[in-house]
Design a protein around this motif. Structure first.
Motif, mmCIF file in Angstrom:
data_model
loop_
_atom_site.group_PDB
_atom_site.id
_atom_site.type_symbol
_atom_site.label_atom_id
_atom_site.label_comp_id
_atom_site.label_asym_id
_atom_site.label_seq_id
_atom_site.Cartn_x
_atom_site.Cartn_y
_atom_site.Cartn_z
ATOM 1 N N PRO A 118 0.806 -1.228 0.000
ATOM 2 C CA PRO A 118 0.000 0.000 0.000
ATOM 3 C C PRO A 118 0.837 1.274 0.000
ATOM 4 C CG PRO A 118 -0.935 -1.593 1.522
ATOM 5 C CD PRO A 118 0.375 -2.154 1.065
ATOM 6 N N LEU A 119 2.007 1.244 0.657
ATOM 7 C CA LEU A 119 2.880 2.411 0.642
ATOM 8 C C LEU A 119 3.376 2.691 -0.782
ATOM 9 C CD1 LEU A 119 4.547 4.640 1.983
ATOM 10 C CD2 LEU A 119 6.290 2.914 2.528
ATOM 11 N N TRP A 120 3.745 1.645 -1.497
ATOM 12 C CA TRP A 120 4.185 1.805 -2.887
ATOM 13 C C TRP A 120 3.038 2.334 -3.750
ATOM 14 C CZ3 TRP A 120 8.264 2.565 -5.575
ATOM 15 C CH2 TRP A 120 8.295 2.293 -6.942
ATOM 16 N N ASP A 121 1.819 1.839 -3.496
ATOM 17 C CA ASP A 121 0.656 2.345 -4.223
ATOM 18 C C ASP A 121 0.422 3.826 -3.940
ATOM 19 O OD1 ASP A 121 0.213 -0.151 -5.292
ATOM 20 O OD2 ASP A 121 -1.301 -0.718 -3.800
ATOM 21 N N THR A 122 0.620 4.227 -2.695
ATOM 22 C CA THR A 122 0.439 5.629 -2.323
ATOM 23 C C THR A 122 1.442 6.523 -3.039
ATOM 24 O OG1 THR A 122 -0.466 5.059 -0.149
ATOM 25 C CG2 THR A 122 0.489 7.255 -0.393
ATOM 26 N N LEU A 123 2.705 6.091 -3.090
ATOM 27 C CA LEU A 123 3.730 6.874 -3.781
ATOM 28 C C LEU A 123 3.442 6.956 -5.281
ATOM 29 C CD1 LEU A 123 6.934 5.555 -1.965
ATOM 30 C CD2 LEU A 123 5.779 7.736 -1.619
ATOM 31 N N ASN A 124 3.010 5.835 -5.869
ATOM 32 C CA ASN A 124 2.666 5.855 -7.295
ATOM 33 C C ASN A 124 1.465 6.756 -7.562
ATOM 34 O OD1 ASN A 124 4.689 4.132 -8.205
ATOM 35 N ND2 ASN A 124 3.501 2.305 -7.755
ATOM 36 N N MET A 125 0.487 6.718 -6.677
ATOM 37 C CA MET A 125 -0.692 7.566 -6.835
ATOM 38 C C MET A 125 -0.305 9.036 -6.816
ATOM 39 S SD MET A 125 -4.102 7.810 -4.409
ATOM 40 C CE MET A 125 -3.972 6.070 -4.024
ATOM 41 N N ALA A 126 0.555 9.409 -5.860
ATOM 42 C CA ALA A 126 0.986 10.804 -5.761
ATOM 43 C C ALA A 126 1.812 11.217 -6.975
ATOM 44 C CB ALA A 126 1.787 11.011 -4.480
ATOM 45 N N THR A 127 2.718 10.348 -7.426
ATOM 46 C CA THR A 127 3.601 10.691 -8.545
ATOM 47 C C THR A 127 2.827 10.796 -9.853
ATOM 48 O OG1 THR A 127 5.423 9.554 -7.426
ATOM 49 C CG2 THR A 127 5.693 10.029 -9.763
ATOM 50 N N LEU A 128 2.009 9.784 -10.153
ATOM 51 C CA LEU A 128 1.251 9.810 -11.410
ATOM 52 C C LEU A 128 0.188 10.906 -11.385
ATOM 53 C CD1 LEU A 128 0.823 5.972 -12.044
ATOM 54 C CD2 LEU A 128 2.421 7.550 -13.135
ATOM 55 N N GLY A 129 -0.409 11.151 -10.225
ATOM 56 C CA GLY A 129 -1.382 12.232 -10.118
ATOM 57 C C GLY A 129 -0.746 13.593 -10.334
ATOM 58 N N THR A 130 0.462 13.772 -9.792
ATOM 59 C CA THR A 130 1.186 15.027 -10.011
ATOM 60 C C THR A 130 1.543 15.201 -11.479
ATOM 61 O OG1 THR A 130 2.111 14.868 -7.777
ATOM 62 C CG2 THR A 130 3.182 16.390 -9.311
ATOM 63 N N LEU A 131 1.998 14.119 -12.111
ATOM 64 C CA LEU A 131 2.329 14.177 -13.541
ATOM 65 C C LEU A 131 1.102 14.547 -14.372
ATOM 66 C CD1 LEU A 131 4.395 13.731 -15.814
ATOM 67 C CD2 LEU A 131 3.762 11.304 -15.789
ATOM 68 N N LEU A 132 -0.040 13.949 -14.049
ATOM 69 C CA LEU A 132 -1.277 14.288 -14.763
ATOM 70 C C LEU A 132 -1.653 15.746 -14.534
ATOM 71 C CD1 LEU A 132 -3.801 13.454 -16.372
ATOM 72 C CD2 LEU A 132 -4.838 12.732 -14.204
ATOM 73 N N GLY A 133 -1.516 16.209 -13.299
ATOM 74 C CA GLY A 133 -1.833 17.599 -13.002
ATOM 75 C C GLY A 133 -0.935 18.567 -13.747
ATOM 76 N N VAL A 134 0.355 18.245 -13.854
ATOM 77 C CA VAL A 134 1.296 19.109 -14.573
ATOM 78 C C VAL A 134 0.934 19.178 -16.051
ATOM 79 C CG1 VAL A 134 3.685 19.291 -15.336
ATOM 80 C CG2 VAL A 134 3.190 18.818 -12.943
ATOM 81 N N ILE A 135 0.641 18.012 -16.648
ATOM 82 C CA ILE A 135 0.308 17.977 -18.075
ATOM 83 C C ILE A 135 -0.932 18.825 -18.366
ATOM 84 C CG2 ILE A 135 -0.468 16.466 -19.947
ATOM 85 C CD1 ILE A 135 1.301 14.273 -18.744
ATOM 86 N N LEU A 136 -1.916 18.770 -17.489
ATOM 87 C CA LEU A 136 -3.152 19.532 -17.702
ATOM 88 C C LEU A 136 -3.004 20.992 -17.312
ATOM 89 C CD1 LEU A 136 -5.773 16.951 -16.350
ATOM 90 C CD2 LEU A 136 -5.169 17.411 -18.729
ATOM 91 N N ALA A 137 -2.134 21.288 -16.338
ATOM 92 C CA ALA A 137 -2.037 22.654 -15.819
ATOM 93 C C ALA A 137 -1.214 23.569 -16.710
ATOM 94 C CB ALA A 137 -1.440 22.636 -14.411
ATOM 95 N N VAL A 138 -0.234 23.042 -17.436
ATOM 96 C CA VAL A 138 0.643 23.900 -18.246
ATOM 97 C C VAL A 138 -0.140 24.666 -19.315
ATOM 98 C CG1 VAL A 138 2.527 23.877 -19.913
ATOM 99 C CG2 VAL A 138 2.758 22.623 -17.758
ATOM 100 N N PRO A 139 -0.937 24.005 -20.159
ATOM 101 C CA PRO A 139 -1.703 24.808 -21.136
ATOM 102 C C PRO A 139 -2.710 25.739 -20.477
ATOM 103 C CG PRO A 139 -2.371 22.497 -21.201
ATOM 104 C CD PRO A 139 -1.151 22.566 -20.356
ATOM 105 N N VAL A 140 -3.282 25.325 -19.358
ATOM 106 C CA VAL A 140 -4.224 26.195 -18.647
ATOM 107 C C VAL A 140 -3.510 27.453 -18.160
ATOM 108 C CG1 VAL A 140 -5.701 26.386 -16.605
ATOM 109 C CG2 VAL A 140 -5.766 24.317 -17.989
ATOM 110 N N ALA A 141 -2.289 27.294 -17.647
ATOM 111 C CA ALA A 141 -1.531 28.447 -17.153
ATOM 112 C C ALA A 141 -1.184 29.414 -18.266
ATOM 113 C CB ALA A 141 -0.258 27.957 -16.452
ATOM 114 N N PHE A 142 -0.771 28.901 -19.419
ATOM 115 C CA PHE A 142 -0.438 29.786 -20.540
ATOM 116 C C PHE A 142 -1.676 30.510 -21.068
ATOM 117 C CE2 PHE A 142 3.567 27.435 -20.728
ATOM 118 C CZ PHE A 142 4.452 28.455 -21.058
ATOM 119 N N CYS A 143 -2.830 29.853 -20.997
ATOM 120 C CA CYS A 143 -4.068 30.520 -21.426
ATOM 121 C C CYS A 143 -4.537 31.539 -20.395
ATOM 122 C CB CYS A 143 -5.170 29.479 -21.658
ATOM 123 S SG CYS A 143 -4.908 28.430 -23.103
#
Length: 267
Positions: free
Chosen positions: A74-99
């Motif tokens: 479960p600890l490994w799942d938690t770290l993966n959840m945080a890392t992949l969620g952050t990556l998804l947030g970055v991918i979606l946030a960059v174009p939003v920020a430029f707009c």
């Protein structure tokens, strides 16, 4: 010779009256909130709370260290959840920020209000609420937690990043523009190099925050350490609860140290 007041006052009469009215309204609001709180509060339970807390605390000590190996997955799942969620947030946030930034938005009258709305909406809804909705739609599991963290991260990353874009040095933009560069080249050579340190710092900082949030998303069915914590609470296995809380604490402290070192190296 003009008439002077007998004593100097830092504020005029109108300002003092407005200040006193503000304090009066604040006191009235406090009294009203206190009444609302007391309406559904059973004070006998509140009086008994210290004894109940001491009783539960005595059951939580000592931790059940034999339960620790079961938490590694479960600890490994938690770290993966945080890392992949952050990556998804970055991918979606960059174009939003430029707009959302005034100096880079291609359609300021249309795209900028829409981007700002996305940022506000993302920041207004807690990750637990996102996880509840996504678990209902996608079912329990890590995917719901990853998307919930990603949607929550858009507002945080997008807001800080678009503010960094708006604070870029316009002289560099003018210099690149004067060479006949296209809009894409101006972004690539004049704006992006200026915001890269802020971008990496914001991303690492958000990853650190998401580790803390992903540790509790299992309470609503998103998996990870939170799911183990929920199961232990439901079965009143207090020594296991203590072990899980210590693992979460150690993980957060380690992620804070890693985040601080990375941001110091970048910035």
């Amino acid at each position: 010779m003009t008439d002077l007041p007998d004593r100097w006052q830092p504020r005029g009469r109108t300002a003092r009256l407005a200040l006193w009215m503000g304090w009066l309204c604040l006191v009235a609001l406090f009294v009203w909130c206190w009444q609302v709180m007391n309406r559904n509060t059973i004070w006998l339970f509140v009086q008994d709370a210290p004894r109940q807390a001491a009783d539960i605390g005595s059951r939580m000590i000592p931790p059940r260290w034999s339960y620790l190996p079961e938490l590694m997955g479960p600890l490994w799942d938690t770290l993966n959840m945080a890392t992949l969620g952050t990556l998804l947030g970055v991918i979606l946030a960059v174009p939003v920020a430029f707009c959302a930034a005034r100096n880079t938005s291609p359609l300021p009258l249309v795209l900028r209000p829409a981007a700002l709305f996305v940022i506000v909406a993302s920041r207004s809804i807690n990750s637990l609420i996102w996880a509840l909705l996504l678990v209902s739609i996608l079912g329990p599991g890590l995917l719901a937690g990853i998307i919930a963290i990603g949607l929550r991260s858009i507002g945080f990353i997008g807001k800080l990043l678009y503010e960094a874009i708006e604070e870029t040095d316009p002289r560099q933009v003018e210099a690149v523009t004067a060479t006949g560069a296209s809009r894409a080249q101006v972004l690539n050579y004049a704006i992006v190099p200026q915001i890269l340190p802020a971008f990496w710092g914001i991303s690492v900082f958000r990853w650190d925050i998401n580790i803390r949030e992903s540790a509790i998303l299992g309470l609503v069915g998103a998996g990870g350490l939170g799911l183990k914590l929920q199961n232990s609470l439901n079965t009143l296995a207090w020594p296991q609860v203590t072990t899980i809380l210590l693992v979460i604490l150690a993980t957060v402290v380690l992620s804070e140290w890693v985040s601080a070192r990375v941001r110091a190296a970048i910035i």
